[in-house]
Design an enzyme around this catalytic site. Sequence first.
Site, PDB file in Angstrom:
ATOM      1  N   ASN A   7     -15.392  36.355 -19.417  1.00 12.24           N
ATOM      2  CA  ASN A   7     -15.750  35.723 -20.677  1.00 12.24           C
ATOM      3  C   ASN A   7     -17.215  35.303 -20.545  1.00 12.24           C
ATOM      4  OD1 ASN A   7     -16.041  34.141 -22.921  1.00 12.24           O
ATOM      5  ND2 ASN A   7     -14.224  32.867 -22.536  1.00 12.24           N
ATOM      6  N   ARG A  68     -13.628  39.359 -22.907  1.00 10.50           N
ATOM      7  CA  ARG A  68     -13.368  38.669 -24.165  1.00 10.50           C
ATOM      8  C   ARG A  68     -14.604  38.855 -25.042  1.00 10.50           C
ATOM      9  NH1 ARG A  68     -14.328  32.723 -25.856  1.00 10.50           N
ATOM     10  NH2 ARG A  68     -13.281  32.758 -27.867  1.00 10.50           N
ATOM     11  N   HIS A 157      -9.512  33.234 -32.495  1.00  9.88           N
ATOM     12  CA  HIS A 157      -8.360  32.878 -31.646  1.00  9.88           C
ATOM     13  C   HIS A 157      -7.262  33.951 -31.696  1.00  9.88           C
ATOM     14  CE1 HIS A 157      -9.544  28.387 -32.210  1.00  9.88           C
ATOM     15  NE2 HIS A 157     -10.015  28.837 -31.047  1.00  9.88           N
ATOM     16  N   HIS A 185      -3.377  26.658 -33.158  1.00 11.10           N
ATOM     17  CA  HIS A 185      -4.094  26.739 -31.872  1.00 11.10           C
ATOM     18  C   HIS A 185      -5.100  25.594 -31.860  1.00 11.10           C
ATOM     19  CE1 HIS A 185      -6.276  28.894 -28.502  1.00 11.10           C
ATOM     20  NE2 HIS A 185      -7.175  28.027 -28.926  1.00 11.10           N
ATOM     21  N   ARG A 218     -16.918  20.204 -34.517  1.00 14.62           N
ATOM     22  CA  ARG A 218     -17.161  20.975 -35.755  1.00 14.62           C
ATOM     23  C   ARG A 218     -16.460  20.320 -36.933  1.00 14.62           C
ATOM     24  NH1 ARG A 218     -15.186  26.654 -33.321  1.00 14.62           N
ATOM     25  NH2 ARG A 218     -15.778  26.036 -31.221  1.00 14.62           N
ATOM     26  N   ASP A 258     -13.270  14.539 -27.180  1.00 15.20           N
ATOM     27  CA  ASP A 258     -12.143  14.857 -26.312  1.00 15.20           C
ATOM     28  C   ASP A 258     -10.881  14.119 -26.773  1.00 15.20           C
ATOM     29  OD1 ASP A 258     -11.760  16.055 -23.271  1.00 15.20           O
ATOM     30  OD2 ASP A 258     -10.389  14.399 -23.756  1.00 15.20           O
ATOM     31  N   GLY A 306      -5.033  23.473 -25.606  1.00 11.57           N
ATOM     32  CA  GLY A 306      -5.186  22.184 -24.910  1.00 11.57           C
ATOM     33  C   GLY A 306      -4.546  20.998 -25.616  1.00 11.57           C
ATOM     34  N   GLU A 309      -0.679  21.783 -26.698  1.00 12.55           N
ATOM     35  CA  GLU A 309       0.281  21.790 -25.593  1.00 12.55           C
ATOM     36  C   GLU A 309       0.443  20.425 -24.938  1.00 12.55           C
ATOM     37  OE1 GLU A 309      -0.909  24.910 -22.823  1.00 12.55           O
ATOM     38  OE2 GLU A 309      -1.352  26.209 -24.533  1.00 12.55           O
ATOM     39  N   GLU A 360      -4.984  33.061 -22.773  1.00  9.78           N
ATOM     40  CA  GLU A 360      -5.834  34.127 -23.301  1.00  9.78           C
ATOM     41  C   GLU A 360      -6.251  35.104 -22.209  1.00  9.78           C
ATOM     42  OE1 GLU A 360      -7.839  30.840 -25.450  1.00  9.78           O
ATOM     43  OE2 GLU A 360      -8.409  32.413 -26.867  1.00  9.78           O
TER      44      GLU A 360
HETATM   45  P1  ADP Z   1     -11.118  25.245 -25.520  1.00  9.70           P
HETATM   46  O1  ADP Z   1     -10.432  26.360 -24.766  1.00  9.70           O
HETATM   47  O2  ADP Z   1     -11.189  25.477 -26.999  1.00  9.70           O
HETATM   48  O3  ADP Z   1     -12.406  24.775 -24.929  1.00  9.70           O
HETATM   49  P2  ADP Z   1      -8.773  23.705 -24.697  1.00  9.70           P
HETATM   50  O4  ADP Z   1      -7.706  24.581 -25.240  1.00  9.70           O
HETATM   51  O5  ADP Z   1      -8.954  23.612 -23.241  1.00  9.70           O
HETATM   52  O6  ADP Z   1     -10.153  23.972 -25.419  1.00  9.70           O
HETATM   53  O7  ADP Z   1      -8.488  22.228 -25.271  1.00  9.70           O
HETATM   54  C1  ADP Z   1      -9.340  21.170 -25.046  1.00  9.70           C
HETATM   55  C2  ADP Z   1      -8.759  19.935 -25.722  1.00  9.70           C
HETATM   56  O8  ADP Z   1      -7.442  19.686 -25.177  1.00  9.70           O
HETATM   57  C3  ADP Z   1      -9.562  18.663 -25.484  1.00  9.70           C
HETATM   58  O9  ADP Z   1      -9.666  17.924 -26.682  1.00  9.70           O
HETATM   59  C4  ADP Z   1      -8.721  17.905 -24.478  1.00  9.70           C
HETATM   60  O10 ADP Z   1      -8.869  16.516 -24.613  1.00  9.70           O
HETATM   61  C5  ADP Z   1      -7.317  18.306 -24.876  1.00  9.70           C
HETATM   62  N1  ADP Z   1      -6.405  18.070 -23.773  1.00  9.70           N
HETATM   63  C6  ADP Z   1      -6.334  18.725 -22.595  1.00  9.70           C
HETATM   64  N2  ADP Z   1      -5.395  18.153 -21.786  1.00  9.70           N
HETATM   65  C7  ADP Z   1      -4.895  17.109 -22.480  1.00  9.70           C
HETATM   66  C8  ADP Z   1      -3.903  16.103 -22.193  1.00  9.70           C
HETATM   67  N3  ADP Z   1      -3.259  16.093 -21.033  1.00  9.70           N
HETATM   68  N4  ADP Z   1      -3.655  15.201 -23.155  1.00  9.70           N
HETATM   69  C9  ADP Z   1      -4.304  15.227 -24.331  1.00  9.70           C
HETATM   70  N5  ADP Z   1      -5.235  16.115 -24.655  1.00  9.70           N
HETATM   71  C10 ADP Z   1      -5.530  17.053 -23.750  1.00  9.70           C
END
Ligand code: ADP
Length: 385
Positions: A7, A68, A157, A185, A218, A258, A306, A309, A360
């Site tokens: 990627n 990717r 996505h 997603h 965003r 975050d 993230g 899940e 992915e």
């Molecule tokens: P990307 O691939 O788009 O960069 P991710 O799919 O890794 O992003 O998701 C990142 C987001 O998931 C962040 O906002 C992060 O805070 C949230 N996240 C990851 N782990 C946790 C968790 N255990 N509890 C709550 N939020 C989480």
Amino acid sequence: MLVLVINSGSSSLKYQVRDTANGELLAKGIIDRIGEDAVPDHGAALEELSRRLPDVLGGRSIDAVGHRVVHGGERFSEPVLVNNEIVRSIERLSPLAPLHNPASARGIRAVHDKWPKIPQVAVFDTAFHRTLPEQAWRYALPNSLYRRYGIRRYGFHGTSYGYVAPAAARFLGIEPGEFDAVIAHLGNGASVAAIQGGRSIDTSMGFTPLEGLVMGTRSGDVDPSILVFLLREGYDADTLDDLLNRESGLLALGAASDMRTLVEAAAGGDEAATLALNVASYRLAKYIGAYHVAVGGAQALVFTAGIGENAWEFRELTVNRLGALGITLDPEANRKRGSEARLISTADSAIPVLVVPTDEEEAIAEATAETVARDFAAPAGAAGS
Ligand code: ADP
């Protein structure tokens, strides 16, 4: 097949090595600060990667490389074996993804220079949404903008949706080709997709990955006149781009992009964080309602990535807004952590709500292995003629 998944971004190269025979992940890493002295370009990044690989390969060698690629425009509806013409086509799509597509093309060329014999496959983020009907991909703008600039909804996505949709269907015992669902997603970038008969018929990201949901930094949907207003106030294209892509969303509302930080702050009584979560979950709930209608009644609502899940608090905020659809969460099941697909709704919920982890890189590795097995051995001149 041993697949190197790449990627490439403008200043970093993330990679994984996967064995598609058993799904094993042999290595995973990132080479960043591309463009600085130690790693001047993608070629140098690849040299560094090739120094790291022997330790993890244990005498084996890479069979194929899967990339990717963010934008496949209207041309690419599935993964393709890369040749010169394909790389040029990826480059030609750069105006649609100015940060991403040039970096992908550089990554592909660097691999070709380093290992000219290894087959490479491009896997596009937009490809899964090539099935969108015109009523969903058209903007209500003059047709000349579509013809001249390709302005339409593309959606992103796609690799994730293409992985999660069949996984969710199988979890429910439904034939993937007959699955109707709404999938959210939710990562730093976030989108929703309307799935009908296993195919994408609508999605919230549009011409770029900016439209739709409230994301980490965003804005998602805004009244386009705001931009015209700000242009007249003296903003220029670069400041607007920064504003909408990097200074908005959860960050602007809640002072953090975050989700973990926001959930903690909101639990501690922080009003800005609470507002950020409310605006984001309200917008998402509205999209879920809309896409439930778009697919003619979804068989499931699915959360992934993230936030989808892991952030049970955000799932709860969202699903609690779906009472009008008869969708109800099982609060305990929702709070349980896990890395497997799972059900988080009550038995009497109108439709099941699932958490289905996305992967992915695994999807790219599998698509790469399939494409190479199908197309690479073809006799010269036979393929694509
Ligand atoms: P990307 O691939 O788009 O960069 P991710 O799919 O890794 O992003 O998701 C990142 C987001 O998931 C962040 O906002 C992060 O805070 C949230 N996240 C990851 N782990 C946790 C968790 N255990 N509890 C709550 N939020 C989480």
